[in-house]
Design a protein around this motif. Sequence first.
Motif, PDB file in Angstrom:
ATOM      1  N   PRO A  63       0.898  -1.345   0.103  1.00 26.54           N
ATOM      2  CA  PRO A  63       0.088   0.092  -0.098  1.00 26.54           C
ATOM      3  C   PRO A  63       0.903   1.271  -0.093  1.00 26.54           C
ATOM      4  CG  PRO A  63      -0.636  -1.655   1.530  1.00 26.54           C
ATOM      5  CD  PRO A  63       0.538  -2.105   1.258  1.00 26.54           C
ATOM      6  N   ALA A  64       0.451   2.078  -0.613  1.00 30.72           N
ATOM      7  CA  ALA A  64       1.011   3.748  -0.631  1.00 30.72           C
ATOM      8  C   ALA A  64      -0.073   4.883   0.005  1.00 30.72           C
ATOM      9  CB  ALA A  64       1.697   3.853  -2.001  1.00 30.72           C
ATOM     10  N   ALA A  65       0.645   5.636   0.731  1.00 28.82           N
ATOM     11  CA  ALA A  65      -0.301   6.635   1.119  1.00 28.82           C
ATOM     12  C   ALA A  65       0.263   8.061   0.768  1.00 28.82           C
ATOM     13  CB  ALA A  65      -0.406   6.735   2.753  1.00 28.82           C
ATOM     14  N   ALA A  66      -0.660   9.032   0.525  1.00 29.79           N
ATOM     15  CA  ALA A  66      -0.069  10.440  -0.032  1.00 29.79           C
ATOM     16  C   ALA A  66      -1.154  11.433   0.660  1.00 29.79           C
ATOM     17  CB  ALA A  66      -0.137  10.322  -1.482  1.00 29.79           C
ATOM     18  N   SER A  67      -0.550  12.519   0.667  1.00 30.60           N
ATOM     19  CA  SER A  67      -1.767  13.700   1.279  1.00 30.60           C
ATOM     20  C   SER A  67      -2.122  14.496   0.087  1.00 30.60           C
ATOM     21  CB  SER A  67      -0.616  14.525   2.216  1.00 30.60           C
ATOM     22  OG  SER A  67      -0.104  13.871   3.349  1.00 30.60           O
ATOM     23  N   ALA A  68      -3.235  15.143   0.242  1.00 26.80           N
ATOM     24  CA  ALA A  68      -3.935  15.947  -0.863  1.00 26.80           C
ATOM     25  C   ALA A  68      -4.548  17.174  -0.139  1.00 26.80           C
ATOM     26  CB  ALA A  68      -4.957  15.103  -1.645  1.00 26.80           C
ATOM     27  N   ILE A  69      -4.285  18.065  -0.945  1.00 31.49           N
ATOM     28  CA  ILE A  69      -5.065  19.446  -0.339  1.00 31.49           C
ATOM     29  C   ILE A  69      -5.893  19.745  -1.444  1.00 31.49           C
ATOM     30  CG2 ILE A  69      -4.833  21.806   0.067  1.00 31.49           C
ATOM     31  CD1 ILE A  69      -3.390  19.940   2.108  1.00 31.49           C
ATOM     32  N   VAL A  70      -7.433  19.937  -0.894  1.00 35.33           N
ATOM     33  CA  VAL A  70      -8.366  20.401  -1.881  1.00 35.33           C
ATOM     34  C   VAL A  70      -8.889  21.686  -1.621  1.00 35.33           C
ATOM     35  CG1 VAL A  70     -11.014  20.123  -2.321  1.00 35.33           C
ATOM     36  CG2 VAL A  70      -9.303  18.058  -1.678  1.00 35.33           C
ATOM     37  N   THR A  71      -8.819  22.588  -2.895  1.00 37.49           N
ATOM     38  CA  THR A  71      -8.892  23.677  -2.704  1.00 37.49           C
ATOM     39  C   THR A  71     -10.470  24.204  -2.964  1.00 37.49           C
ATOM     40  OG1 THR A  71      -8.745  24.182  -5.275  1.00 37.49           O
ATOM     41  CG2 THR A  71      -6.686  24.234  -3.990  1.00 37.49           C
ATOM     42  N   ALA A  72     -10.650  25.341  -3.173  1.00 38.14           N
ATOM     43  CA  ALA A  72     -12.217  25.713  -3.318  1.00 38.14           C
ATOM     44  C   ALA A  72     -12.925  25.151  -4.374  1.00 38.14           C
ATOM     45  CB  ALA A  72     -12.064  27.357  -3.194  1.00 38.14           C
ATOM     46  N   SER A  73     -12.219  24.971  -5.426  1.00 39.29           N
ATOM     47  CA  SER A  73     -12.468  24.294  -6.639  1.00 39.29           C
ATOM     48  C   SER A  73     -13.280  22.901  -6.187  1.00 39.29           C
ATOM     49  CB  SER A  73     -11.375  23.747  -7.841  1.00 39.29           C
ATOM     50  OG  SER A  73     -10.502  23.043  -7.258  1.00 39.29           O
TER      51      SER A  73
END
Length: 273
Positions: A63-73
Amino acid sequence: MGLTAKIRTRDGWAVSHAVVTVTDMTGAQVVRAEADGEGVVRDATALTPGAYTVIVTAVGYAPAAASAIVTASGRADVGTVTLARQGGTELPPPGPWTIDPAHSSVGAVAQHLGISSVHGRFTEFAGLIEVAPDDVTKSRVEAVIRAASVDTGNAMRDGHLKSADFLDVATYPEITYRSAGLTAAGPDRWTVHGELGLHGVVRPVDLDLAYLGTGADPWGGTRAAFRATTRLQREDFAMYYNEVVQAGIAAIGTTLKVELDIQAVQGESLPQL
């Protein structure tokens, strides 16, 4: 579009059966999506702006994990997520492994006219990998390549490469590599230290090695896969031919990028298929 991602193996192949799960900061699942046949994930679920964790799983892969930032879009482009084969963070089981030429490739790339690349390969080679039982840094590899098997897809160019201007295959029919140990360069990456015998010259050459994993084959054996790269200078091996076409631009570059995709079978010989 809420979520997009590409799932790839370490050597660039699509992982078509990958599953991507997105959780918010409380650990609650907000999206679960599967990759398509090209290893691409597209999910239209709009996401609330904020930080998320992306977990990618696939049978046979770690398994692999990553971070994501969701913007106003409301969109999150995770980019490319690379999966390693399950168990790919260690070298294969100790003992001998025989390189399988039918499922391996030995290639080289040279610059041509300063604007493009010429790709070549050697079609006849053999080798043995010995994984040390106690100290993996003492593992070794020996390989031999038939110089006359060079193939760039052009008979005239191949003839020139076999001549005394380059490989001089009549005088030096074999290219050899013998390792003298290796050092860890990352969780599943190694630097192989060895000596390359080419065109009558023997020089130290290190290989950047990535271990891609181990798995069963359809014939009852066990196979391990590796990818290795290095760069060579032709002058280091007494190949000085250089035709300048214009404004100091060489017809053929002096640097060679060597690319090895190796599949090895456990044991001292190849299976009789």
